[in-house]
Design a protein around this motif. Structure first.
Motif, PDB file in Angstrom:
ATOM      1  N   ASN A   1     -39.482  31.656 118.523  1.00 16.66           N
ATOM      2  CA  ASN A   1     -38.652  31.423 117.335  1.00 16.66           C
ATOM      3  C   ASN A   1     -37.214  31.035 117.670  1.00 16.66           C
ATOM      4  OD1 ASN A   1     -37.662  33.852 118.331  1.00 16.66           O
ATOM      5  ND2 ASN A   1     -37.287  34.704 116.283  1.00 16.66           N
ATOM      6  N   THR A   2     -36.931  30.719 118.923  1.00 16.36           N
ATOM      7  CA  THR A   2     -35.543  30.511 119.358  1.00 16.36           C
ATOM      8  C   THR A   2     -34.803  29.494 118.499  1.00 16.36           C
ATOM      9  OG1 THR A   2     -36.057  31.111 121.639  1.00 16.36           O
ATOM     10  CG2 THR A   2     -34.065  29.798 121.289  1.00 16.36           C
ATOM     11  N   PHE A   3     -35.462  28.425 118.120  1.00 14.54           N
ATOM     12  CA  PHE A   3     -34.795  27.353 117.377  1.00 14.54           C
ATOM     13  C   PHE A   3     -35.287  27.245 115.927  1.00 14.54           C
ATOM     14  CE2 PHE A   3     -34.498  26.145 121.874  1.00 14.54           C
ATOM     15  CZ  PHE A   3     -33.112  26.019 121.985  1.00 14.54           C
ATOM     16  N   ASP A   4     -35.862  28.305 115.418  1.00 14.91           N
ATOM     17  CA  ASP A   4     -36.345  28.306 114.038  1.00 14.91           C
ATOM     18  C   ASP A   4     -35.219  28.689 113.078  1.00 14.91           C
ATOM     19  OD1 ASP A   4     -38.830  27.699 115.001  1.00 14.91           O
ATOM     20  OD2 ASP A   4     -39.689  29.699 114.696  1.00 14.91           O
ATOM     21  N   ASN A   5     -35.117  27.959 111.977  1.00 10.79           N
ATOM     22  CA  ASN A   5     -34.203  28.323 110.898  1.00 10.79           C
ATOM     23  C   ASN A   5     -34.855  29.394 110.019  1.00 10.79           C
ATOM     24  OD1 ASN A   5     -32.316  26.358 111.673  1.00 10.79           O
ATOM     25  ND2 ASN A   5     -33.400  24.792 110.509  1.00 10.79           N
ATOM     26  N   ASN A   6     -34.020  30.275 109.463  1.00  8.37           N
ATOM     27  CA  ASN A   6     -34.526  31.253 108.508  1.00  8.37           C
ATOM     28  C   ASN A   6     -33.408  31.632 107.547  1.00  8.37           C
ATOM     29  OD1 ASN A   6     -32.868  33.125 109.840  1.00  8.37           O
ATOM     30  ND2 ASN A   6     -34.537  33.889 111.116  1.00  8.37           N
ATOM     31  N   GLY A   7     -33.585  32.699 106.812  1.00  9.70           N
ATOM     32  CA  GLY A   7     -32.583  33.086 105.822  1.00  9.70           C
ATOM     33  C   GLY A   7     -31.284  33.576 106.420  1.00  9.70           C
ATOM     34  N   GLU A   8     -31.293  33.949 107.702  1.00  7.71           N
ATOM     35  CA  GLU A   8     -30.103  34.487 108.351  1.00  7.71           C
ATOM     36  C   GLU A   8     -29.298  33.430 109.085  1.00  7.71           C
ATOM     37  OE1 GLU A   8     -31.876  37.424 110.919  1.00  7.71           O
ATOM     38  OE2 GLU A   8     -31.392  39.027 109.511  1.00  7.71           O
ATOM     39  N   ILE A   9     -29.993  32.514 109.773  1.00  7.94           N
ATOM     40  CA  ILE A   9     -29.281  31.534 110.603  1.00  7.94           C
ATOM     41  C   ILE A   9     -29.889  30.141 110.461  1.00  7.94           C
ATOM     42  CG2 ILE A   9     -28.650  33.292 112.306  1.00  7.94           C
ATOM     43  CD1 ILE A   9     -30.719  32.064 114.179  1.00  7.94           C
ATOM     44  N   THR A  10     -29.043  29.154 110.735  1.00  6.41           N
ATOM     45  CA  THR A  10     -29.454  27.750 110.801  1.00  6.41           C
ATOM     46  C   THR A  10     -29.015  27.200 112.141  1.00  6.41           C
ATOM     47  OG1 THR A  10     -29.244  27.448 108.411  1.00  6.41           O
ATOM     48  CG2 THR A  10     -29.205  25.461 109.771  1.00  6.41           C
ATOM     49  N   ILE A  11     -29.889  26.439 112.791  1.00  6.33           N
ATOM     50  CA  ILE A  11     -29.549  25.838 114.088  1.00  6.33           C
ATOM     51  C   ILE A  11     -29.294  24.355 113.885  1.00  6.33           C
ATOM     52  CG2 ILE A  11     -30.370  25.285 116.398  1.00  6.33           C
ATOM     53  CD1 ILE A  11     -31.847  28.243 114.659  1.00  6.33           C
ATOM     54  N   GLU A  12     -28.149  23.900 114.374  1.00  5.30           N
ATOM     55  CA  GLU A  12     -27.783  22.493 114.302  1.00  5.30           C
ATOM     56  C   GLU A  12     -27.440  22.013 115.716  1.00  5.30           C
ATOM     57  OE1 GLU A  12     -24.478  22.415 111.660  1.00  5.30           O
ATOM     58  OE2 GLU A  12     -25.647  22.997 109.883  1.00  5.30           O
ATOM     59  N   GLU A  13     -27.980  20.858 116.101  1.00  2.00           N
ATOM     60  CA  GLU A  13     -27.756  20.355 117.460  1.00  2.00           C
ATOM     61  C   GLU A  13     -27.129  18.966 117.432  1.00  2.00           C
ATOM     62  OE1 GLU A  13     -30.136  19.767 121.722  1.00  2.00           O
ATOM     63  OE2 GLU A  13     -31.202  20.530 119.958  1.00  2.00           O
ATOM     64  N   SER A  14     -26.151  18.766 118.321  1.00  2.00           N
ATOM     65  CA  SER A  14     -25.518  17.459 118.500  1.00  2.00           C
ATOM     66  C   SER A  14     -25.423  17.189 119.999  1.00  2.00           C
ATOM     67  CB  SER A  14     -24.121  17.455 117.870  1.00  2.00           C
ATOM     68  OG  SER A  14     -23.243  18.295 118.606  1.00  2.00           O
ATOM     69  N   GLY A  15     -24.767  16.101 120.349  1.00  3.98           N
ATOM     70  CA  GLY A  15     -24.611  15.778 121.763  1.00  3.98           C
ATOM     71  C   GLY A  15     -23.701  16.727 122.503  1.00  3.98           C
ATOM     72  N   ASP A  16     -22.849  17.449 121.777  1.00  4.90           N
ATOM     73  CA  ASP A  16     -21.868  18.335 122.406  1.00  4.90           C
ATOM     74  C   ASP A  16     -22.199  19.814 122.320  1.00  4.90           C
ATOM     75  OD1 ASP A  16     -19.955  16.447 123.370  1.00  4.90           O
ATOM     76  OD2 ASP A  16     -19.266  16.139 121.311  1.00  4.90           O
ATOM     77  N   GLU A  17     -23.058  20.196 121.389  1.00  4.52           N
ATOM     78  CA  GLU A  17     -23.286  21.630 121.212  1.00  4.52           C
ATOM     79  C   GLU A  17     -24.586  21.892 120.468  1.00  4.52           C
ATOM     80  OE1 GLU A  17     -20.634  23.611 118.495  1.00  4.52           O
ATOM     81  OE2 GLU A  17     -20.327  21.795 117.302  1.00  4.52           O
TER      82      GLU A  17
END
Length: 243
Positions: A34-50
């Protein structure tokens, strides 16, 4: 075939195998599903820098900036960053060009409005070194500093600074030994807190293979990650109440 040519082939083969093995150990591995799964607590956003682990329901004003270790896959620290976000602190996992923090650490000056002093900076190994160097070069920008698996600061002195700082070091770390950590203890800010992870090693601060010259851990990865997250979150919460 001449003996010299045979020797060259053997030497080239050994060197090639070494770099392939090293490249493999520095890759992230065995990440929780579940490392990169979104849920009600957190959202994961990825770009070239972070990679941003955004805490959605938190009222905390401080955010965390995490520098990856040298040569390591930044995703090796994603489970720890996710745990930080699950506990209310948005965490920015910074991707470094060529995976080299010493070449790319200053990029955060343009990525964030650091003058509001709402950021806590840190990292692992070479990333921790460059986090401490950034604090040395920019003494008024950070709200706190955290250092994982490093003997730094070694080449400069932060002892005249008053900055909430935590250093987590592992008993069996073969790249930043306990003796090296203690040797440079007096260069940390005055109000630093040090804690040793018994049975831990250098590699298990991330989801990595066992790095060259590292000691063999006597606790498993899950336990070392749990202790690391627990100590960091406690530290972040303490900073949150500082006005």
């Amino acid at each position: 075939m001449k003996k010299r040519n045979i020797f060259r082939l053997i030497w080239f083969g050994i060197v090639t195998l070494f770099f392939v093995w090293q490249g493999t150990t520095y890759q992230s591995r065995n990440l929780p599903e579940n490392t990169f799964d979104n849920n009600g607590e957190i959202t994961i956003e990825e770009s070239g820098d972070e990679i941003v682990f955004l805490s959605k329901n938190s009222n905390y004003k401080n955010q965390v900036i995490f520098f990856q270790g040298g040569l390591t896959d930044p995703k090796a620290y994603a489970p720890l960053c996710r745990k930080i976000a699950e506990n209310g602190f948005t965490c920015h996992l910074i991707k470094m060009d060529w995976r080299m923090p010493q070449w790319d650490y200053k990029k955060i000056e343009t990525m964030f409005n650091l003058k509001n002093r709402n950021y806590i900076l840190g990292g692992h190994s070479q990333g921790a070194k460059m986090a401490s160097q950034f604090v040395y070069e920019n003494p008024e920008l950070m709200k706190g500093l955290f250092l994982l698996g490093t003997s730094h600061p070694r080449d400069f002195d932060l002892s005249n600074r008053i900055l909430p700082t935590i250093k987590l070091y592992a008993e069996l770390d073969g790249l930043a030994s306990v003796s090296e950590v203690m040797e440079n203890k007096n260069k940390l800010p005055k109000n630093s807190y040090l804690t040793e992870i018994k049975g831990g090693n250098h590699s298990q601060f991330g989801y990595l293979g066992k790095l060259l010259t590292d000691g063999t851990a006597e606790i498993d990865l899950t336990e070392q990650q749990h202790v690391t997250a627990e100590k960091l979150i406690e530290f972040f919460n303490d900073i949150e109440v500082i006005k």
